[in-house]
Design an enzyme around this catalytic site. Structure first.
Site, PDB file in Angstrom:
ATOM      1  CG  ASN A 146      -1.778   1.209   1.335  1.00  0.00           C
ATOM      2  OD1 ASN A 146      -2.359   1.636   0.333  1.00  0.00           O
ATOM      3  ND2 ASN A 146      -1.897   1.807   2.517  1.00  0.00           N
ATOM      4  CG  HIS A 173      -0.324   6.472   4.757  1.00  0.00           C
ATOM      5  ND1 HIS A 173      -1.704   6.404   4.854  1.00  0.00           N
ATOM      6  CD2 HIS A 173       0.068   7.416   5.630  1.00  0.00           C
ATOM      7  CE1 HIS A 173      -2.116   7.266   5.755  1.00  0.00           C
ATOM      8  NE2 HIS A 173      -1.057   7.901   6.248  1.00  0.00           N
TER       9      HIS A 173
HETATM   10  C1  GRF Z   1      -2.749   8.679  -2.958  1.00  0.00           C
HETATM   11  O1  GRF Z   1      -2.387   9.905  -2.431  1.00  0.00           O
HETATM   12  C2  GRF Z   1      -2.365   7.562  -2.039  1.00  0.00           C
HETATM   13  O2  GRF Z   1      -1.313   7.872  -1.198  1.00  0.00           O
HETATM   14  C3  GRF Z   1      -3.587   7.346  -1.210  1.00  0.00           C
HETATM   15  O3  GRF Z   1      -4.655   7.610  -2.058  1.00  0.00           O
HETATM   16  C4  GRF Z   1      -4.262   8.548  -3.063  1.00  0.00           C
HETATM   17  C5  GRF Z   1      -4.703   8.012  -4.391  1.00  0.00           C
HETATM   18  O4  GRF Z   1      -4.583   8.962  -5.406  1.00  0.00           O
HETATM   19  N1  GRF Z   1      -3.562   6.025  -0.624  1.00  0.00           N
HETATM   20  P1  GRF Z   1      -4.825   8.555  -6.924  1.00  0.00           P
HETATM   21  O5  GRF Z   1      -6.245   8.016  -7.033  1.00  0.00           O
HETATM   22  O6  GRF Z   1      -3.824   7.516  -7.282  1.00  0.00           O
HETATM   23  O7  GRF Z   1      -4.663   9.819  -7.702  1.00  0.00           O
END
Ligand code: GRF
Length: 298
Positions: free
Chosen positions: A207, A209
């Site tokens: 994942n 974050h």
């Molecule tokens: C990202 O900032 C990630 O860190 C978080 O959700 C966001 C997803 O953004 N878990 P995207 O949909 O990939 O633009």
């Protein structure tokens, strides 16, 4: 042109500059050495040996020199991959990036995302021509999410999952197995992962974050909430954390972190942009590295 190169090679501005320096120095040095050696051996262009030597220097000498010059510029891994690609194109074996196996079955990734999908897009781009890893499935829990349009555009199969089935059913293990998924990447997926899924892909799920864990993680800490909390705490820096997934939100072993400075006038929106840049730059590469390490450990 530079912009296109940055996208094609998936590097930032500084790295592009260093790579171009390595190309320039290698080209000049190869030409200089070829001239010196032919001169030393008294070879002229009328001799066949002159041309043999030139070809050897250009084909082999150049490849060795470029790797040597790449080291002081900190670009060895870029040029090593570049060389492997060239040798493959020239038909020298079909060894695949890092796997050391001949024609292995491509490693199939499922990307779980529920938002715009900018990270999913970068991951797809990164693995588009990869001979050993492929994005095989997009899993989404939100009808209408941007990531589903990306899946259509990229001709990647997608499934929209149902909450009840995800948490009380089989966690979609059967569906993922049917697609022969080897590795799961969460990229903006907000539901907690059920134990059934974790057990089926142990240590094979990562994942990202948008903060420096263990700070600012846990339930409810996502998107703008994270950036707002970081700015309210008057932190001087934030960043990204890429970690293995376990049964607690944002808790599994951290694999990689990258940082960025927070300016006095940063808002949650401007900080989000900085964080997205880091995510796009590093997430695909860290996924690749993690999978290669997994495969090599087998
Ligand atoms: C990202 O900032 C990630 O860190 C978080 O959700 C966001 C997803 O953004 N878990 P995207 O949909 O990939 O633009």
């Amino acid at each position: 042109m530079f912009q296109r190169l940055k996208q094609r090679w998936k590097v930032n501005g500084l790295q592009l500059f260093l790579i171009l320096c390595v190309f320039a120095i290698t080209g000049t040095t190869t030409a200089y050495l070829t001239r010196q050696v032919t001169y030393w051996l008294d070879l002229t262009s009328s001799s066949a040996w002159f041309w043999v030597l030139k070809v050897v220097m250009l084909v082999f000498g150049y490849q060795v020199l470029i790797l040597l010059f790449a080291i002081p510029f900190g670009q060895f891994s870029f040029f090593w991959n570049y060389e492997k690609k060239i040798w493959r194109r020239m038909g020298f074996g079909s060894r695949v990036r890092g796997f050391g196996l001949k024609n292995p079955k491509p490693y199939r990734i499922a990307v779980f995302a529920s938002g715009a999908g900018s990270n999913a897009q970068k991951i797809i781009d990164h693995f588009r021509d990869h001979s050993a890893i492929t994005v095989a499935l997009i899993v989404c829990n939100k009808p209408g999410a941007g990531v589903l349009d990306i899946a259509v555009r990229e001709k990647i199969p997608s499934i929209i999952i149902d909450k009840e089935k995800f948490f009380r059913g089989n966690g979609y293990v059967d569906e993922l197995k049917q697609e022969s998924i080897d590795f799961i990447v969460l990229a903006g997926f907000l539901w907690k992962i059920p134990v059934s899924l974790l057990r089926a892909w142990p240590h094979k799920m990562v994942n990202i974050h948008p903060a420096l864990l263990p700070g600012y993680g846990g339930k409810g800490m996502y998107g703008a909430f994270v950036h707002k909390a970081v700015i309210e705490a008057q932190d001087k820096e934030s960043g990204i954390s890429i970690h293995f997934v376990d049964d607690i939100y944002d808790h599994g072993q951290v694999i990689f972190q990258a940082r960025c400075a927070i300016a006095a006038d940063d808002t949650p929106e401007t900080l989000a942009q900085k964080i997205h840049q880091l995510e796009h730059l590093y997430y695909p590469r860290i996924i690749e590295k993690t999978i290669l390490e997994l495969r090599n450990r087998r």
